[in-house]
Design an enzyme around this catalytic site. Structure first.
Site, short mmCIF file in Angstrom:
data_model
loop_
_atom_site.label_atom_id
_atom_site.label_comp_id
_atom_site.label_asym_id
_atom_site.label_seq_id
_atom_site.Cartn_x
_atom_site.Cartn_y
_atom_site.Cartn_z
N TYR A 72 24.82 39.87 50.77
CA TYR A 72 25.76 41.01 50.78
C TYR A 72 26.44 41.18 52.14
O TYR A 72 27.59 41.62 52.21
CB TYR A 72 25.05 42.28 50.33
CG TYR A 72 24.91 42.31 48.82
CD1 TYR A 72 26.02 42.51 48.02
CD2 TYR A 72 23.68 42.08 48.21
CE1 TYR A 72 25.92 42.49 46.63
CE2 TYR A 72 23.57 42.06 46.83
CZ TYR A 72 24.69 42.27 46.04
OH TYR A 72 24.60 42.24 44.68
N PRO A 131 30.44 47.37 29.79
CA PRO A 131 31.79 47.70 29.31
C PRO A 131 32.73 47.91 30.51
O PRO A 131 32.52 48.83 31.31
CB PRO A 131 31.59 48.99 28.52
CG PRO A 131 30.36 49.61 29.12
CD PRO A 131 29.50 48.51 29.63
N ASP A 133 35.74 48.95 31.40
CA ASP A 133 36.50 50.13 31.83
C ASP A 133 35.58 51.18 32.45
O ASP A 133 35.86 51.71 33.53
CB ASP A 133 37.25 50.73 30.63
CG ASP A 133 38.18 49.71 29.99
OD1 ASP A 133 39.20 49.38 30.61
OD2 ASP A 133 37.87 49.23 28.88
N THR A 153 39.28 44.07 34.76
CA THR A 153 40.13 43.11 34.03
C THR A 153 40.74 43.76 32.79
O THR A 153 41.77 43.29 32.30
CB THR A 153 39.35 41.85 33.63
OG1 THR A 153 38.11 42.23 33.06
CG2 THR A 153 39.13 40.94 34.81
N GLU A 158 42.64 40.60 26.22
CA GLU A 158 43.22 40.85 24.89
C GLU A 158 44.72 40.52 24.89
O GLU A 158 45.25 40.02 23.91
CB GLU A 158 43.05 42.32 24.48
CG GLU A 158 41.68 42.68 23.92
CD GLU A 158 40.81 43.30 24.98
OE1 GLU A 158 41.09 43.11 26.18
OE2 GLU A 158 39.84 43.98 24.60
N THR A 159 45.39 40.86 26.00
CA THR A 159 46.82 40.59 26.07
C THR A 159 47.08 39.08 26.00
O THR A 159 48.00 38.62 25.31
CB THR A 159 47.40 41.19 27.36
OG1 THR A 159 47.23 42.61 27.30
CG2 THR A 159 48.88 40.87 27.52
N ARG A 163 49.16 37.24 23.03
CA ARG A 163 50.31 36.36 23.31
C ARG A 163 50.09 34.99 22.67
O ARG A 163 51.03 34.38 22.14
CB ARG A 163 50.50 36.23 24.83
CG ARG A 163 50.92 37.56 25.47
CD ARG A 163 50.98 37.49 26.98
NE ARG A 163 52.07 36.63 27.43
CZ ARG A 163 52.36 36.42 28.71
NH1 ARG A 163 51.63 37.00 29.66
NH2 ARG A 163 53.35 35.64 29.04
N HIS A 178 56.07 38.47 25.36
CA HIS A 178 55.90 39.50 26.39
C HIS A 178 55.37 40.77 25.74
O HIS A 178 55.69 41.07 24.60
CB HIS A 178 57.24 39.78 27.08
CG HIS A 178 57.88 38.53 27.59
ND1 HIS A 178 57.47 37.90 28.75
CD2 HIS A 178 58.88 37.76 27.08
CE1 HIS A 178 58.19 36.80 28.92
NE2 HIS A 178 59.05 36.70 27.94
N HIS A 185 38.98 47.89 26.73
CA HIS A 185 38.59 46.50 26.45
C HIS A 185 37.45 46.61 25.44
O HIS A 185 36.28 46.74 25.81
CB HIS A 185 38.12 45.80 27.72
CG HIS A 185 37.48 44.46 27.46
ND1 HIS A 185 38.14 43.42 26.85
CD2 HIS A 185 36.22 43.99 27.70
CE1 HIS A 185 37.33 42.38 26.74
NE2 HIS A 185 36.16 42.71 27.24
N1 LIG Z 1 35.88 42.11 30.78
C1 LIG Z 1 35.98 41.02 30.03
O1 LIG Z 1 37.05 40.71 29.50
C2 LIG Z 1 34.75 40.16 29.88
C3 LIG Z 1 34.81 38.92 29.23
C4 LIG Z 1 33.65 38.14 29.16
C5 LIG Z 1 32.46 38.63 29.71
N2 LIG Z 1 32.45 39.87 30.28
C6 LIG Z 1 31.25 40.43 30.86
O2 LIG Z 1 31.00 39.77 32.11
C7 LIG Z 1 29.60 39.82 32.39
C8 LIG Z 1 29.11 38.42 32.74
O3 LIG Z 1 29.15 37.61 31.58
P1 LIG Z 1 28.49 36.15 31.61
O4 LIG Z 1 28.72 35.56 30.28
O5 LIG Z 1 28.92 35.43 32.83
O6 LIG Z 1 26.94 36.55 31.77
P2 LIG Z 1 25.73 35.59 32.20
O7 LIG Z 1 24.51 36.19 31.61
O8 LIG Z 1 26.09 34.17 31.93
O9 LIG Z 1 25.68 35.75 33.80
C9 LIG Z 1 25.30 36.93 34.42
C10 LIG Z 1 24.81 36.57 35.80
O10 LIG Z 1 24.58 37.79 36.52
C11 LIG Z 1 23.43 37.59 37.32
N3 LIG Z 1 22.90 38.90 37.71
C12 LIG Z 1 22.23 39.81 36.97
N4 LIG Z 1 21.94 40.90 37.70
C13 LIG Z 1 22.43 40.66 38.95
C14 LIG Z 1 22.43 41.41 40.15
N5 LIG Z 1 21.87 42.63 40.22
N6 LIG Z 1 23.00 40.86 41.23
C15 LIG Z 1 23.56 39.63 41.19
N7 LIG Z 1 23.60 38.88 40.06
C16 LIG Z 1 23.03 39.39 38.97
C17 LIG Z 1 22.50 36.78 36.43
O11 LIG Z 1 21.48 36.16 37.19
C18 LIG Z 1 23.48 35.80 35.79
O12 LIG Z 1 23.60 34.61 36.56
C19 LIG Z 1 28.96 40.45 31.16
O13 LIG Z 1 28.76 41.83 31.37
C20 LIG Z 1 29.98 40.22 30.07
O14 LIG Z 1 29.86 41.14 29.00
C21 LIG Z 1 33.56 40.62 30.39
#
Ligand SMILES: NC(=O)c1ccc[n+]([C@@H]2O[C@H](COP(=O)([O-])OP(=O)(O)OC[C@H]3O[C@@H](n4cnc5c(N)ncnc54)[C@H](O)[C@@H]3O)[C@@H](O)[C@H]2O)c1
Length: 326
Positions: A72, A131, A133, A153, A158-159, A163, A178, A185
């Site tokens: 960190y 989640p 948002d 993100t 979804e956008t 598209r 567009h 999300h």
């Molecule tokens: N917003 C979006 O459009 C979108 C799309 C896909 C995934 N996601 C989200 O993104 C996140 C990651 O998805 P993923 O498939 O890569 O998950 P994943 O399980 O493959 O990876 C998660 C990683 O986070 C690490 N981790 C857990 N706690 C931690 C902490 N306190 N500090 C540091 N690292 C830590 C784990 O060791 C792991 O390597 C999920 O919450 C998923 O739902 C969001």
């Protein structure tokens, strides 16, 4: 380690899973960042990914890079910290409702945010964890940074799906479709059809003009597909990664190059579209300082009602954890 120019573009990634490592790969192969630090609970995995990514550099037409498993303290002078972590207990459980992940991920997000801020970080947070948002709102509150510097993100993915789906449907390049998917999300996201165009032609006119080819345009069906296709990907490979990582890389570029580009991200909305005090998908102008301003689209009454519904769901989600954020 190689030496890098004095003014580096520095990105830290917290969470080296499917999304984090796909994002890191984009940062390297698209030459978006000069210095990439990876933090994960599993430090050995972060170290292995850093080594592996470094081996992608010699064959790519990119500048030399510093890539390493980070702590960190390394966030202190970062331009961007992207949070792609997911608590081990926060897996989709068959319901495919992202809000169900909230209780599992909120403590993790608060703790990550405080650790990053403890380094003296004053850059831009990009949030992906679901989640997204509500968790972006959590990071904004826990960091104390101006909301303009904390971006999720949102409906960027979804956008992109909308598209692509429309491009396939009418057989044009997705870059010529567009418009935006807005709101949560998640299940209440909606395509703002009143603002979607093919080239500069509004999609409703395109469909009318080509009614002989398409018949009555199935907007509801297409909209439903936009919301469901992520789960089709998830069922097939256990995650979604490249789409969202591409979107995250796009926001990163917008910030690092101060592009002032308009993207549908999860931004803080207060007193716009009849909504207040909520993070959700909205088109925003993005540059080095994060969100410069929101874009105020003209939406029809049904779309404004869908926006209000999304906002209500997300506000309720945030209220349920507000006290734990402090
Ligand atoms: N917003 C979006 O459009 C979108 C799309 C896909 C995934 N996601 C989200 O993104 C996140 C990651 O998805 P993923 O498939 O890569 O998950 P994943 O399980 O493959 O990876 C998660 C990683 O986070 C690490 N981790 C857990 N706690 C931690 C902490 N306190 N500090 C540091 N690292 C830590 C784990 O060791 C792991 O390597 C999920 O919450 C998923 O739902 C969001």
């Amino acid at each position: 380690m190689v030496s890098v120019p004095a003014r580096t573009k520095k990105v830290m990634i917290v969470g080296d899973g499917a999304v984090g490592s796909a994002y890191a790969h984009s940062l390297v192969t698209l030459d978006i960042a000069d210095e990439i630090g990876i933090i994960d609970l599993d430090r050995a995995k972060a170290h292995a990914d850093a080594l592996d990514l470094r081996h992608a550099v010699p064959y790519a037409p990119v500048a030399a890079k510093k890539i390493y498993a980070a702590d960190y303290a390394d966030c202190a002078d970062a331009d961007i910290v992207a949070i792609t972590a997911n608590a081990p207990a926060a897996q989709f459980d068959g319901e495919f409702d992202r809000l169900r992940l909230l209780s599992k991920n909120v403590a993790m997000m608060t703790s990550i945010t405080r650790s990053v801020m403890g380094s003296g970080f004053r850059g831009i947070f990009l949030v992906v964890s679901n989640p997204v948002d509500v968790l972006t709102h959590v990071v904004a509150a826990a960091s104390g940074l101006p909301t303009s510097r904390v971006i999720g993100t949102g409906t960027l993915v979804e956008t992109s799906r909308m598209r692509t789906i429309i491009a396939d449907y009418i057989d044009v390049h997705p870059g010529n479709v567009h418009g935006y998917v807005l709101g949560e999300h998640g299940d209440s996201a909606f395509t703002a059809w009143s603002n979607v165009s093919i080239g500069s032609l509004p999609i409703r006119q395109w469909m009318r003009h080509n009614a002989g080819t398409y018949g009555i345009a199935p907007f509801d069906e297409l909209d439903h597909r936009v919301r469901q296709i992520g789960f089709e990907i998830y069922r097939g490979k256990g995650n979604t990664s490249f789409g969202v990582a591409g979107g995250l890389a796009r926001i990163t570029t917008a910030v690092l190059r101060d592009e002032h580009v308009i993207l549908p991200v999860s931004a803080y909305v207060d007193d716009a579209y009849g909504l207040s005090d909520v993070y959700l998908g909205v088109p925003a102008v993005i540059g080095r300082d994060g969100v410069r301003e929101l874009v105020h689209l003209y939406l029809d009454d049904d779309e404004l009602a869908s926006y209000a519904r999304s906002a209500e769901i997300l506000r309720t989600g945030y209220e349920s954890v507000r006290d734990t954020v402090g």
